[in-house]
Every structure is written in structure tokens, then in C-alpha cells.
Motif scaffolding. Structure first.
Motif, short mmCIF file in Angstrom:
data_model
loop_
_atom_site.label_atom_id
_atom_site.label_comp_id
_atom_site.label_asym_id
_atom_site.label_seq_id
_atom_site.Cartn_x
_atom_site.Cartn_y
_atom_site.Cartn_z
N LEU A 38 51.49 44.34 44.81
CA LEU A 38 50.24 43.75 44.38
C LEU A 38 49.27 43.60 45.54
O LEU A 38 49.67 43.52 46.70
N GLN A 39 47.98 43.53 45.20
CA GLN A 39 46.98 43.23 46.22
C GLN A 39 47.34 41.93 46.93
O GLN A 39 47.67 40.93 46.30
N TRP A 146 48.43 49.72 46.83
CA TRP A 146 48.72 48.69 45.83
C TRP A 146 49.32 49.25 44.54
O TRP A 146 49.93 48.50 43.78
N PHE A 147 49.18 50.53 44.25
CA PHE A 147 49.82 51.06 43.05
C PHE A 147 50.60 52.34 43.32
O PHE A 147 50.80 53.15 42.43
N PHE A 205 50.91 38.63 38.29
CA PHE A 205 49.52 38.96 38.61
C PHE A 205 48.67 37.71 38.85
O PHE A 205 47.67 37.78 39.56
N VAL A 208 47.45 37.00 42.33
CA VAL A 208 46.60 37.96 43.04
C VAL A 208 45.25 37.37 43.44
O VAL A 208 44.80 37.61 44.57
N PHE A 241 41.67 45.65 38.96
CA PHE A 241 43.01 46.10 39.32
C PHE A 241 44.08 45.59 38.36
O PHE A 241 45.24 45.99 38.47
N GLU A 242 43.70 44.70 37.46
CA GLU A 242 44.71 44.00 36.68
C GLU A 242 45.54 44.93 35.81
O GLU A 242 46.78 44.83 35.77
N SER A 245 47.87 47.07 37.89
CA SER A 245 48.83 46.18 38.55
C SER A 245 49.92 45.75 37.58
O SER A 245 51.11 45.74 37.92
N ARG A 246 49.53 45.37 36.39
CA ARG A 246 50.53 44.95 35.40
C ARG A 246 51.43 46.12 35.01
O ARG A 246 52.64 45.93 34.78
#
Length: 269
Positions: A38-39, A146-147, A205, A208, A241-242, A245-246
């Protein structure tokens, strides 16, 4: 150890954890060791610690961030005009210079001399090429992002917005579908260049915004003469980014070679 909000970020990861990560890379002969998370989870901090430890062991290592392959502001402005206004904001899949990223990794894997791209986040553009550090005969690349390794979502998952940004500014889903298509089309070739992947698994998340705000404060402290984001801007920024990220949090624990759960202060559990 202090338990304040910046404690783990300032102190870095425990030496024993860093040593285990380096051992993991070396034991599996990784030329490119990926660090995903994650960020604000500490990817760049860990990469820097690993590079220092590798150097102490006589191993030539460099750090490369996916963030340093962002498209420039003007290139994203064209995407915003031609595809969707939200593409003006850097970060999500589709806002990276994939040719630059793959070309750089290929040169590093081959031990060839190459300039490492650097992106100025406060200026929102790549630094001049004359400021890019040179690398040659590299034995270990610490590649963080981050991903890293995340797969695209199935089409059905894109129907409903995940936050206010998607609900209000992408009501027809065009932006998120475009980003998901880019993730499916452009990124797997980059992921295949990663020999071994570590996933720093944050608690969720919801952490974050706080982690990303701490990053922004550190960025501002390092450049007091330049303007960083406000807390409200950070709260909006992380919504870009959510979704991905999820998706990473759902999928990477079962896909990464190594998973390191972290608590809310970025401490390995």
C-alpha cells in the motif's frame, strides 16, 4: 522504540527483518526483487535499507521505483483531454511510461550501463536526464511500487464505485475501465521481469490516508521552499488508488512469493 506516528517510518524496518528479506532475494537468485505494498507502507524505506545491506555484503544493488516511471504532467494532460479528465492525476495504471520502465529493467538485468529515471513529485514531472544516476554491472535490483504484481479486476467488479471520487467524477465507469484495461494490457510484461515478489501487507486500505499524509509531511519537510499537498488534497488523492489497492490486497497474499504483514505503525508482525 518510540511508538509515535512517525516512529517506524523514521527508524526503518528492524535489521533482522531487512536481513531476512535480503536472504530471501539471494537464496532464490533474484536479479530483480520486487517490493509491493500500500501507499506509505515503507517500500522505499525498505528498498533503501536492503541496498545498504547488500552493499555492505559486497553486492552491487540499486533501487528503482515504479513512481519514477510516471508520465510527465503534459503527457497526462493529453490523456485527460483525449480519454478522461481523471487521467491528469499520476498514479493509477495507465499513467506510467511503460517503455521506459521495461527498458530500464532489461538493461539492469543484463548488467548493462543505464541511467535510472527519477521523477520529481513536487514538480510533477521527470527530473532532467542529466540528473539521473548511472548504474552499471548491477547484481540486484530492488524494484518497488504500490501495485507491483497486481492483476486486473473482472469486468463485473467495475460496475459500482468504491468511493466518492468514482461516484461523482467517474459516474459511467469510463476512467476505471480504462485503467483496468491498461493494467491487463501493459503491466504483465513488467511484472514478468520481477524474479521474486515481496508483499508488505498493511492492515487495510483505511490506514492509507494517514500513511500517505505522513509521506507528504516528510516530503514537505525535505523541501520547505516548495508546496506539497494539504491534508484535504491527500484525502482526495488516495481515492485514485483505492480500487487497485483493494484488488492488490485481495490477490497478492496468494500470488506474492513472500508476504510480510504490517501493523498500523508499519512494524512487521
Amino acid at each position: 522504540m518510540s511508538k509515535g506516528p512517525h516512529a517506524a517510518a523514521e527508524a526503518g524496518f528492524p535489521d533482522a527483518f531487512v536481513a531476512r528479506c535480503l536472504d530471501d532475494a539471494l537464496a532464490h537468485g533474484a536479479r530483480v526483487y520486487g517490493i509491493s505494498g500500500l501507499q506509505g507502507s515503507g517500500k522505499s524505506t525498505l528498498a533503501a535499507q536492503l541496498a545498504r545491506l547488500a552493499g555492505e555484503c559486497g553486492i552491487r544493488a540499486v533501487v528503482l521505483s515504479l513512481d519514477d516511471a510516471y508520465l510527465d504532467h503534459d503527457e497526462r494532460a493529453r490523456l485527460a483531454r483525449d480519454v478522461h479528465p481523471l487521467l491528469a492525476t499520476r498514479g493509477p495504471p495507465g499513467t506510467h511510461d511503460m517503455a521506459l520502465a521495461t527498458r530500464t529493467l532489461d538493461a539492469l538485468r543484463a548488467g548493462e550501463p543505464v541511467a535510472l529515471p527519477r521523477f520529481d513529485k513536487l514538480a510533477d514531472s521527470k527530473r532532467p536526464g542529466s540528473e539521473w544516476p548511472r548504474a552499471d554491472n548491477v547484481e540486484l535490483v530492488l524494484f518497488e511500487g504500490w501495485f507491483l504484481g497486481a492483476p486486473p479486476e473482472p469486468d463485473a467488479a467495475l460496475a459500482d464505485p468504491v468511493n466518492a471520487l468514482e461516484r461523482d467524477e467517474d459516474p459511467d465507469g469510463r476512467w476505471r475501465r480504462w485503467c483496468n484495461d491498461a493494467l491487463a494490457r501493459d503491466y504483465p510484461a513488467l511484472w514478468r521481469r520481477i524474479d521474486r515478489l515481496l508483499f508488505l501487507q498493511g492492515p487495510g486500505f483505511d490506514i492509507v490516508p494517514r500513511w500517505r499524509w505522513q509521506q507528504e509531511q516528510s516530503l514537505q519537510a525535505g523541501h520547505p521552499d516548495r508546496k506539497a499537498m494539504t491534508r484535504a488534497q491527500v484525502e482526495r488523492f488516495v481515492q485514485f488508488f483505492e480500487r487497485t489497492s483493494r484488488q492488490a490486497m485481495r490477490t497478492l497474499p496468494g500470488m506474492a512469493d513472500t508476504v510480510a504483514p504490517l501493523d498500523g505503525e508499519r512494524r512487521p508482525l
